[in-house]
Design an enzyme around this catalytic site. Structure first.
Site, PDB file in Angstrom:
ATOM      1  N   GLU A   1      44.441  30.568  84.073  1.00  0.00           N
ATOM      2  CA  GLU A   1      44.310  30.915  85.485  1.00  0.00           C
ATOM      3  C   GLU A   1      42.859  30.832  85.941  1.00  0.00           C
ATOM      4  OE1 GLU A   1      47.578  33.692  83.790  1.00  0.00           O
ATOM      5  OE2 GLU A   1      45.826  32.601  83.069  1.00  0.00           O
TER       6      GLU A   1
ATOM      7  N   ALA B   1      60.322  15.255  52.538  1.00  0.00           N
ATOM      8  CA  ALA B   1      60.664  13.834  52.573  1.00  0.00           C
ATOM      9  C   ALA B   1      61.597  13.555  51.408  1.00  0.00           C
ATOM     10  CB  ALA B   1      59.401  12.979  52.469  1.00  0.00           C
TER      11      ALA B   1
ATOM     12  N   LEU C   1      46.620  20.032  51.040  1.00  0.00           N
ATOM     13  CA  LEU C   1      47.297  20.831  52.067  1.00  0.00           C
ATOM     14  C   LEU C   1      46.438  21.042  53.309  1.00  0.00           C
ATOM     15  CD1 LEU C   1      49.049  23.560  49.867  1.00  0.00           C
ATOM     16  CD2 LEU C   1      49.929  21.335  50.595  1.00  0.00           C
TER      17      LEU C   1
END
Length: 331
Positions: free
Chosen positions: A52, A156, A209
């Site tokens: 805002e 996967a 990772l």
């Protein structure tokens, strides 16, 4: 449809903050005068100005603000945090009408921002594109509505349903997905706060990772192991991992840690036993399964079993990416 169009613009703006504002929510705001957008902004970085504020500051002719309508996808805050309350700023600018996508589940706000605006004589319209607004901030809503992190499962698999061969070279995992899919996986990683794997995944694959293929913030690695189980020369140590040593009360321990440290989202990447544990416990919200339709290895480690129908599919060359939502999802 004007309200919906402007709220959709708020959502589009808000999404630009993905991976940058957590644990704050994604928020976009648009200032409209005579059906024309004269200002817009979004929450760009944690600790920075709210949507805002940025939207109102972007208006060139400030004299138009009082006769404009402010659109925002999430209820304006009413409390002092790292920045002053946005509801107070809206009142100060004498805006007469505010259109809000959805209320804020954060306890310090939770309807108080809307109430403050209405008490100041401002017309407030709520519930525009509410489903889409909640979906945008599903991590935030899950965390504050259900006191737990949002869980995404990802793996996967080959065309014949395996996620790894029975035997693999040490620290050289089988690459199932193609480079395009791998880049998207790193994009997913950049949007969550934590990434979780089991002990055997670390020992076999020696993963980093982290986010390497795209720009973004690295998630915190969660490892289901004792620190002494991981050799000191493994790559994961460079990322300051968090360890969960005992299998007893595992889900509860993960939840407690996340609530204590304001971690709203976890991407669970393996291995098969860890993923199946989350599935069997029902402790997941979304699942993403990448299937290489050209790869067959005939025997190996079976992929997790997920009894659900995909709601979205994406084709990336030989890779088919299916997205699932938990049947009991409330977001």
């Amino acid at each position: 449809m004007l309200h919906e169009n402007y709220l959709q613009r708020c959502i589009d703006l808000a999404s630009r903050g993905l991976g940058k504002v957590a644990p704050n929510p994604l928020v976009g705001a648009v200032v409209v005068y005579n059906e024309t957008i004269i200002g817009e902004g979004f929450h760009e970085v944690y600790g920075g100005a709210h949507a805002e504020v940025n939207a109102l500051q972007s208006v060139q002719d400030k004299n138009l603000i009082a006769d404009s309508t402010l659109y925002v996808n999430l209820e304006p805050c009413s409390h002092h945090g790292k920045t002053p309350p946005c509801a107070d700023l809206i009142i100060e600018k004498k805006i007469k009408k505010v259109v809000i996508g959805t209320a804020d589940p954060f306890p310090a706000v939770s309807g108080r921002g809307i109430e403050k605006l209405r008490s100041a004589g401002i017309e407030v319209i709520t519930g525009i594109l509410e489903k889409e607004c909640r979906e945008l901030n599903r991590f935030f809503f899950t965390y504050y509505s259900y006191n737990r992190p949002f869980i995404i499962l990802k793996w996967a698999q080959t065309a014949d349903g395996f996620i790894a061969p029975l035997k693999q070279s040490h620290k050289q995992p089988l690459k199932i997905s193609n480079s395009e899919a791998q880049t998207i996986v790193h994009q997913w990683r950049s949007t969550v706060q934590a990434i979780l794997v089991g002990k055997h995944t670390v020992l076999k694959d020696d993963p980093q990772l982290n986010v390497r293929l795209v720009e973004g913030k690295n998630p915190i690695p969660f490892i289901l192991a004792s620190p002494k189980d991981i050799p000191s020369d493994y790559k994961i140590w460079a990322s300051n991992p968090v360890f969960f040593e005992s299998k007893n009360r595992l889900i509860e321990k993960i939840t407690d840690y996340c609530l204590k440290n304001k971690i709203q989202s976890i991407l669970v990447e393996g291995g098969a036993k860890t993923l199946q544990c989350f599935i069997d416990c029902g402790f997941w919200d979304e699942a993403i399964v990448i299937t290489n339709t050209n790869m067959h290895i005939h025997q190996g480690l079976a992929a997790p079993l997920l009894m659900a129908e995909p709601y979205k599919k994406m084709v990336l060359g030989p890779d088919v990416v299916n997205h699932y939502i938990h049947p009991a999802s409330h977001v």
